[in-house]
Scaffold this motif. Sequence first.
Motif, mmCIF file in Angstrom:
data_model
loop_
_atom_site.group_PDB
_atom_site.id
_atom_site.type_symbol
_atom_site.label_atom_id
_atom_site.label_comp_id
_atom_site.label_asym_id
_atom_site.label_seq_id
_atom_site.Cartn_x
_atom_site.Cartn_y
_atom_site.Cartn_z
ATOM 1 N N GLY A 45 0.793 -1.224 0.000
ATOM 2 C CA GLY A 45 0.000 0.000 0.000
ATOM 3 C C GLY A 45 0.830 1.281 0.000
ATOM 4 N N LYS A 46 2.150 1.170 -0.093
ATOM 5 C CA LYS A 46 3.039 2.340 -0.035
ATOM 6 C C LYS A 46 3.918 2.415 -1.277
ATOM 7 N N ALA A 47 4.631 3.530 -1.391
ATOM 8 C CA ALA A 47 5.696 3.715 -2.382
ATOM 9 C C ALA A 47 6.966 3.980 -1.594
ATOM 10 N N LEU A 48 8.103 3.706 -2.195
ATOM 11 C CA LEU A 48 9.393 3.915 -1.550
ATOM 12 C C LEU A 48 10.122 5.049 -2.265
ATOM 13 N N VAL A 49 10.625 6.008 -1.485
ATOM 14 C CA VAL A 49 11.414 7.107 -2.046
ATOM 15 C C VAL A 49 12.823 7.012 -1.467
ATOM 16 N N VAL A 50 13.811 6.989 -2.357
ATOM 17 C CA VAL A 50 15.215 6.910 -1.963
ATOM 18 C C VAL A 50 15.857 8.264 -2.253
ATOM 19 N N PHE A 51 16.317 8.926 -1.195
ATOM 20 C CA PHE A 51 17.042 10.191 -1.325
ATOM 21 C C PHE A 51 18.522 9.863 -1.180
ATOM 22 N N PHE A 52 19.344 10.289 -2.128
ATOM 23 C CA PHE A 52 20.769 10.016 -2.013
ATOM 24 C C PHE A 52 21.588 11.182 -2.533
ATOM 25 N N ARG A 53 22.791 11.275 -2.006
ATOM 26 C CA ARG A 53 23.710 12.329 -2.423
ATOM 27 C C ARG A 53 25.046 11.679 -2.740
ATOM 28 N N PRO A 54 25.370 11.547 -4.025
ATOM 29 C CA PRO A 54 26.638 10.917 -4.405
ATOM 30 C C PRO A 54 27.829 11.658 -3.807
ATOM 31 N N SER A 55 28.884 10.933 -3.570
ATOM 32 C CA SER A 55 30.114 11.514 -3.052
ATOM 33 C C SER A 55 30.677 12.499 -4.068
ATOM 34 N N ALA A 56 30.964 13.717 -3.620
ATOM 35 C CA ALA A 56 31.506 14.750 -4.506
ATOM 36 C C ALA A 56 32.347 15.713 -3.692
ATOM 37 N N PHE A 57 33.342 16.266 -4.327
ATOM 38 C CA PHE A 57 34.174 17.247 -3.650
ATOM 39 C C PHE A 57 33.425 18.564 -3.493
ATOM 40 N N LYS A 58 32.678 18.959 -4.530
ATOM 41 C CA LYS A 58 31.938 20.222 -4.517
ATOM 42 C C LYS A 58 30.851 20.171 -3.440
ATOM 43 N N GLY A 59 30.926 21.061 -2.469
ATOM 44 C CA GLY A 59 29.923 21.137 -1.419
ATOM 45 C C GLY A 59 29.982 20.010 -0.424
ATOM 46 N N ALA A 60 31.120 19.337 -0.318
ATOM 47 C CA ALA A 60 31.236 18.151 0.539
ATOM 48 C C ALA A 60 30.927 18.438 2.005
ATOM 49 N N ALA A 61 31.257 19.622 2.479
ATOM 50 C CA ALA A 61 31.061 19.942 3.897
ATOM 51 C C ALA A 61 29.638 20.402 4.208
ATOM 52 N N ILE A 62 28.843 20.632 3.186
ATOM 53 C CA ILE A 62 27.497 21.180 3.374
ATOM 54 C C ILE A 62 26.470 20.058 3.353
ATOM 55 N N GLY A 63 25.618 20.031 4.362
ATOM 56 C CA GLY A 63 24.493 19.114 4.395
ATOM 57 C C GLY A 63 23.214 19.927 4.276
ATOM 58 N N GLU A 106 4.695 12.053 -8.283
ATOM 59 C CA GLU A 106 3.373 11.440 -8.149
ATOM 60 C C GLU A 106 3.632 9.968 -7.847
ATOM 61 N N ALA A 107 3.644 9.629 -6.557
ATOM 62 C CA ALA A 107 4.008 8.285 -6.121
ATOM 63 C C ALA A 107 2.865 7.311 -6.364
ATOM 64 N N GLU A 108 3.215 6.147 -6.900
ATOM 65 C CA GLU A 108 2.246 5.085 -7.119
ATOM 66 C C GLU A 108 2.577 3.899 -6.224
ATOM 67 N N GLU A 109 1.547 3.243 -5.745
ATOM 68 C CA GLU A 109 1.715 2.087 -4.862
ATOM 69 C C GLU A 109 2.639 1.048 -5.484
ATOM 70 N N GLY A 110 3.597 0.565 -4.674
ATOM 71 C CA GLY A 110 4.504 -0.490 -5.107
ATOM 72 C C GLY A 110 5.704 -0.017 -5.911
ATOM 73 N N GLU A 111 5.799 1.275 -6.188
ATOM 74 C CA GLU A 111 6.898 1.810 -6.997
ATOM 75 C C GLU A 111 8.005 2.374 -6.108
ATOM 76 N N THR A 112 9.230 2.414 -6.647
ATOM 77 C CA THR A 112 10.374 2.997 -5.960
ATOM 78 C C THR A 112 10.861 4.186 -6.771
ATOM 79 N N TYR A 113 11.104 5.311 -6.095
ATOM 80 C CA TYR A 113 11.541 6.550 -6.733
ATOM 81 C C TYR A 113 12.899 6.950 -6.162
ATOM 82 N N PHE A 114 13.733 7.510 -7.002
ATOM 83 C CA PHE A 114 15.080 7.931 -6.611
ATOM 84 C C PHE A 114 15.218 9.428 -6.830
ATOM 85 N N LEU A 115 15.669 10.144 -5.787
ATOM 86 C CA LEU A 115 15.936 11.577 -5.881
ATOM 87 C C LEU A 115 17.381 11.816 -5.466
#
Length: 153
Positions: A45-63, A106-115
């Motif tokens: 009954g849910k959707a999964l959202v994955v938030f990730f930030r690839p390793s990079a030198f630019k802005g490395a110290a900023i969260g 627009e999240a749909e049930e059973g789907e996985t989204y990557f941001l």
Amino acid sequence: MKSFNTVLLLAASVFMAPVSAQDAAPVVAEAPDAATAAIGTPEPGKALVVFFRPSAFKGAAIGFIVREGETELGKLRNANFFTLQVEPGKHEYTVHSEAKDVTTIEAEEGETYFLSGEINMGFMAGRPNLSPSDLTAFRGAFPKLKPSKPLGE
């Protein structure tokens, strides 16, 4: 000529003989790779959202904090990821410092989204940005990523 056709027919029948079930290679279910195992699957009954930030030198110290409305969902630091189980429907995720960025899905049930998050150059501070991504990009970044917990857990 007749003997040549007979030999050709005989040779073809040898190469085209049916393969028995015992001769066939066993079908092995593909095991999930480390990246997909780390994020899991959407709950019923849910959707999964994955938030990730690839390793990079630019802005490395900023969260930066990912929000939906006024609710703080999680903090994305350099080389981190977190996941959220969400209700199907429209979701607007916001990140900001001196500028605001809103990403809508627009999240749909059973789907996985990557941001994917990144820091762009700003006037006085880095500008966080969230953009739609995919499993391939997440898998590429995964070896350098560390999980972080969503806020509130």
